[in-house]
Enzyme design. Structure first.
Site, PDB file in Angstrom:
ATOM      1  N   VAL A  41      -5.770 -15.024  14.182  1.00 12.04           N
ATOM      2  CA  VAL A  41      -6.300 -13.818  15.327  1.00 12.04           C
ATOM      3  C   VAL A  41      -7.163 -14.660  15.967  1.00 12.04           C
ATOM      4  O   VAL A  41      -7.103 -15.375  17.011  1.00 12.04           O
ATOM      5  CB  VAL A  41      -6.316 -12.896  15.013  1.00 12.04           C
ATOM      6  CG1 VAL A  41      -6.820 -12.219  16.173  1.00 12.04           C
ATOM      7  CG2 VAL A  41      -5.296 -12.311  14.010  1.00 12.04           C
ATOM      8  N   ASP A  87       4.241  -3.252  -0.171  1.00 11.64           N
ATOM      9  CA  ASP A  87       5.548  -1.711  -0.458  1.00 11.64           C
ATOM     10  C   ASP A  87       5.769  -1.290   0.626  1.00 11.64           C
ATOM     11  O   ASP A  87       6.203  -0.480   0.854  1.00 11.64           O
ATOM     12  CB  ASP A  87       4.118  -1.121  -1.694  1.00 11.64           C
ATOM     13  CG  ASP A  87       2.533  -0.424  -0.073  1.00 11.64           C
ATOM     14  OD1 ASP A  87       2.691  -1.338   0.464  1.00 11.64           O
ATOM     15  OD2 ASP A  87       1.981   0.717  -0.298  1.00 11.64           O
ATOM     16  N   LYS A 105       8.087 -10.882 -34.919  1.00 17.79           N
ATOM     17  CA  LYS A 105       6.843 -10.683 -33.594  1.00 17.79           C
ATOM     18  C   LYS A 105       5.095  -9.721 -34.335  1.00 17.79           C
ATOM     19  O   LYS A 105       5.276  -8.401 -34.086  1.00 17.79           O
ATOM     20  CB  LYS A 105       7.163  -9.732 -32.376  1.00 17.79           C
ATOM     21  CG  LYS A 105       6.684 -10.359 -30.918  1.00 17.79           C
ATOM     22  CD  LYS A 105       7.622 -10.072 -30.356  1.00 17.79           C
ATOM     23  CE  LYS A 105       6.863 -10.345 -28.225  1.00 17.79           C
ATOM     24  NZ  LYS A 105       6.287 -11.789 -28.248  1.00 17.79           N
ATOM     25  N   GLU A 109       7.222  -7.111 -23.042  1.00  9.52           N
ATOM     26  CA  GLU A 109       8.202  -6.413 -23.485  1.00  9.52           C
ATOM     27  C   GLU A 109       9.130  -5.782 -22.347  1.00  9.52           C
ATOM     28  O   GLU A 109      10.335  -5.379 -23.827  1.00  9.52           O
ATOM     29  CB  GLU A 109       7.899  -5.945 -24.820  1.00  9.52           C
ATOM     30  CG  GLU A 109       8.014  -7.638 -26.330  1.00  9.52           C
ATOM     31  CD  GLU A 109       6.705  -8.358 -25.770  1.00  9.52           C
ATOM     32  OE1 GLU A 109       6.968  -9.646 -25.499  1.00  9.52           O
ATOM     33  OE2 GLU A 109       5.648  -7.976 -25.400  1.00  9.52           O
ATOM     34  N   ARG A 128       0.760   2.764  -6.679  1.00  7.12           N
ATOM     35  CA  ARG A 128       0.903   4.647  -6.851  1.00  7.12           C
ATOM     36  C   ARG A 128       2.982   4.684  -6.348  1.00  7.12           C
ATOM     37  O   ARG A 128       3.306   4.770  -6.847  1.00  7.12           O
ATOM     38  CB  ARG A 128       0.484   4.855  -5.265  1.00  7.12           C
ATOM     39  CG  ARG A 128      -1.154   4.670  -6.280  1.00  7.12           C
ATOM     40  CD  ARG A 128      -2.012   5.889  -5.027  1.00  7.12           C
ATOM     41  NE  ARG A 128      -1.698   5.524  -3.721  1.00  7.12           N
ATOM     42  CZ  ARG A 128      -2.447   5.040  -3.112  1.00  7.12           C
ATOM     43  NH1 ARG A 128      -3.276   4.494  -3.730  1.00  7.12           N
ATOM     44  NH2 ARG A 128      -2.339   4.769  -1.727  1.00  7.12           N
ATOM     45  N   GLY A 161      -2.506  -1.943   5.243  1.00  5.94           N
ATOM     46  CA  GLY A 161      -1.198  -0.989   4.570  1.00  5.94           C
ATOM     47  C   GLY A 161      -0.065  -0.369   4.812  1.00  5.94           C
ATOM     48  O   GLY A 161      -0.503   0.025   6.509  1.00  5.94           O
ATOM     49  N   ASP A 162       0.368   0.375   4.590  1.00  2.18           N
ATOM     50  CA  ASP A 162       1.262   2.045   5.025  1.00  2.18           C
ATOM     51  C   ASP A 162       0.554   2.596   5.511  1.00  2.18           C
ATOM     52  O   ASP A 162       0.363   2.873   7.202  1.00  2.18           O
ATOM     53  CB  ASP A 162       1.113   2.345   4.282  1.00  2.18           C
ATOM     54  CG  ASP A 162       2.679   3.995   5.107  1.00  2.18           C
ATOM     55  OD1 ASP A 162       3.867   3.507   5.414  1.00  2.18           O
ATOM     56  OD2 ASP A 162       2.259   4.570   4.460  1.00  2.18           O
ATOM     57  N   GLY A 222      -7.204  -0.727   1.756  1.00  2.00           N
ATOM     58  CA  GLY A 222      -7.220  -1.462   0.842  1.00  2.00           C
ATOM     59  C   GLY A 222      -7.682  -3.045   0.633  1.00  2.00           C
ATOM     60  O   GLY A 222      -6.993  -3.131   1.221  1.00  2.00           O
ATOM     61  N   MET A 278      -2.052  -2.148 -10.693  1.00  2.76           N
ATOM     62  CA  MET A 278      -1.770  -1.327  -9.301  1.00  2.76           C
ATOM     63  C   MET A 278      -0.865  -0.844  -8.613  1.00  2.76           C
ATOM     64  O   MET A 278       0.787  -2.459  -8.840  1.00  2.76           O
ATOM     65  CB  MET A 278      -2.712  -2.414  -8.132  1.00  2.76           C
ATOM     66  CG  MET A 278      -4.142  -1.617  -8.265  1.00  2.76           C
ATOM     67  SD  MET A 278      -5.241  -2.124  -6.481  1.00  2.76           S
ATOM     68  CE  MET A 278      -6.907  -1.092  -7.281  1.00  2.76           C
ATOM     69  N   ARG A 292     -11.755   3.283   4.547  1.00  2.70           N
ATOM     70  CA  ARG A 292     -10.221   4.504   4.869  1.00  2.70           C
ATOM     71  C   ARG A 292     -10.923   5.558   5.739  1.00  2.70           C
ATOM     72  O   ARG A 292     -12.553   6.034   5.760  1.00  2.70           O
ATOM     73  CB  ARG A 292     -10.404   4.953   3.072  1.00  2.70           C
ATOM     74  CG  ARG A 292      -9.709   3.820   2.842  1.00  2.70           C
ATOM     75  CD  ARG A 292      -8.776   5.237   1.647  1.00  2.70           C
ATOM     76  NE  ARG A 292      -8.180   3.663   0.238  1.00  2.70           N
ATOM     77  CZ  ARG A 292      -7.125   3.031   0.397  1.00  2.70           C
ATOM     78  NH1 ARG A 292      -6.401   3.294   2.157  1.00  2.70           N
ATOM     79  NH2 ARG A 292      -7.084   2.344  -0.160  1.00  2.70           N
ATOM     80  N   THR A 305      -1.918  -5.877   2.468  1.00  2.19           N
ATOM     81  CA  THR A 305      -1.873  -5.160   0.892  1.00  2.19           C
ATOM     82  C   THR A 305      -1.620  -6.050  -0.185  1.00  2.19           C
ATOM     83  O   THR A 305      -0.121  -6.749   0.016  1.00  2.19           O
ATOM     84  CB  THR A 305      -1.014  -3.851   1.140  1.00  2.19           C
ATOM     85  OG1 THR A 305      -1.144  -3.238  -0.315  1.00  2.19           O
ATOM     86  CG2 THR A 305       0.202  -4.225   1.702  1.00  2.19           C
ATOM     87  N   ILE A 306      -1.835  -5.644  -1.498  1.00  2.00           N
ATOM     88  CA  ILE A 306      -1.527  -6.228  -2.610  1.00  2.00           C
ATOM     89  C   ILE A 306      -0.089  -5.540  -3.057  1.00  2.00           C
ATOM     90  O   ILE A 306       0.429  -5.992  -4.186  1.00  2.00           O
ATOM     91  CB  ILE A 306      -2.895  -6.654  -3.951  1.00  2.00           C
ATOM     92  CG1 ILE A 306      -2.997  -4.971  -4.165  1.00  2.00           C
ATOM     93  CG2 ILE A 306      -3.723  -7.230  -3.394  1.00  2.00           C
ATOM     94  CD1 ILE A 306      -4.153  -4.647  -5.808  1.00  2.00           C
ATOM     95  N   ASP A 307       0.042  -4.395  -2.893  1.00  2.00           N
ATOM     96  CA  ASP A 307       1.113  -3.581  -3.417  1.00  2.00           C
ATOM     97  C   ASP A 307       2.632  -4.163  -2.914  1.00  2.00           C
ATOM     98  O   ASP A 307       4.013  -3.810  -3.705  1.00  2.00           O
ATOM     99  CB  ASP A 307       0.736  -2.240  -3.258  1.00  2.00           C
ATOM    100  CG  ASP A 307      -0.268  -0.908  -3.560  1.00  2.00           C
ATOM    101  OD1 ASP A 307      -0.162  -1.952  -4.695  1.00  2.00           O
ATOM    102  OD2 ASP A 307      -0.558  -0.190  -3.270  1.00  2.00           O
TER     103      ASP A 307
END
Length: 319
Positions: free
Chosen positions: A23, A129, A213, A187, A171, A102-103, A11, A169, A72, A125-127
């Site tokens: 780089v 993680d 509220k 909240e 997971r 990412g991973d 991703g 996002m 991918r 990666t934006i996650d």
């Protein structure tokens, strides 16, 4: 070390272009030949290699996505596909590879390093993680993107006196929901790492309504389960109108914030430096303000934990 390659995989995330730029320019500055590998590991297997020069990365630091494109690639996990990748590396004389992703991308980098290829992994990666680094490239931009969406949704939520549930996002990691939820005044924040009670959420919503509220925001990480079913259950048990908004892939796009541009630039330059020092299997991350590198296998074995201090802070501030 005379020739290195760079690829982006999995991703996309804002800041990948800044990392590619770093780089390429750090490599050329140090007298290296740099090639770009298009479409991640799929492009590596198919030999989609292009020479990179200074002009090829001009005017991209502010752009989201990746100029090298991404994909991918399940074929990389298979012996035949992996052998093709190694053959391409040998044919083009690539001595070191910088992998940005990412991973899953990191595990591909680990596999290459075990085959004897000098490999550097950058966490794109934006996650957020990956446990070995405080922040991943693109995470802070994604949080800001979500925060803008929260502001827009709050306007319409207030107009209709309703509960707005925003699915983001993540997971296996709830950091986007957690950070944007705190910054956006949610909240309740529902993440996969912490058990939650619909009854408790409904109780808080009713108490908020009773004190005047008019509307509420609930942040939900996608890994928690079926967002539609959770929304329906909250509406039925609280008696309040609830609407679900799934933000989806808009979280991956957009111009990277300054932090992500600088982080990507620092990591990209460090990757080139480590390759020139003869290092072969490193994952590059940030701890505090320091750029650090770890053995890829050790980095991937670390378990990501949610910041419970921030999670508890969210509960305190949302009373």
């Amino acid at each position: 070390m005379k020739k290195i390659g760079v690829l982006t995989s999995g991703g996309d995330s804002p800041g990948m272009n800044a990392a590619v730029r770093a780089v390429v320019r750090a490599g050329i500055y140090n007298g290296l030949e740099v090639v770009g590998i298009k479409r991640g590991y799929a492009g590596l297997i198919n030999g989609e290699i292009q020479n990179m020069d200074l002009s090829s990365v001009a005017d991209i630091i502010h752009r989201g996505g990746t100029i090298l494109r991404s994909a991918r690639c399940l074929e990389m996990k298979e012996d035949e596909g992996f052998k093709k990748a190694l053959n391409v590396i040998d044919i083009f004389g690539i001595e070191g590879i910088v992998v940005i992703g990412g991973d899953g991308s990191m595990r591909g980098a680990e596999k290459l390093s075990k085959a004897g290829i000098a490999t550097m992994g950058l966490p794109g990666t934006i996650d957020n993680d990956l446990a070995y680094t405080d922040y991943t490239i693109g995470f802070k931009t994604a949080v800001n993107t979500v925060l803008g969406a929260i502001s827009n949704i709050r306007d319409t939520s207030a107009s209709h006196d309703r509960v707005s549930i925003i699915e983001v996002m993540g997971r296996h990691c709830g950091d986007i929901a957690l950070y944007s939820g705190i910054a956006g005044g949610a909240e309740s924040i529902i993440v996969p790492e912490v058990e939650f009670s619909v009854e408790e959420i409904c109780k808080r919503l009713i108490q908020s309504k009773n004190r005047g509220k008019r509307h509420s925001i609930i942040m939900l990480a996608e890994g928690i389960g079926n967002a539609y079913d959770i929304t329906k259950e909250i509406q039925e048990k609280s008696g309040l109108e609830a609407r679900l908004t799934t933000l989806g892939h808009l979280q991956r796009g957009g111009s990277p914030v300054a932090y992500d541009r600088i982080l990507a630039s620092r990591m990209g330059e460090r990757a080139v430096k480590l390759l020139m020092e003869g290092k072969k299997s490193r994952a590059i991350g940030i701890t505090g303000t320091d750029i650090r590198d770890h053995d890829i296998s050790e980095a991937l074995s670390m378990k990501k934990e949610i910041n419970m201090e921030l999670y508890e802070l969210a509960k305190v501030l949302s009373i």
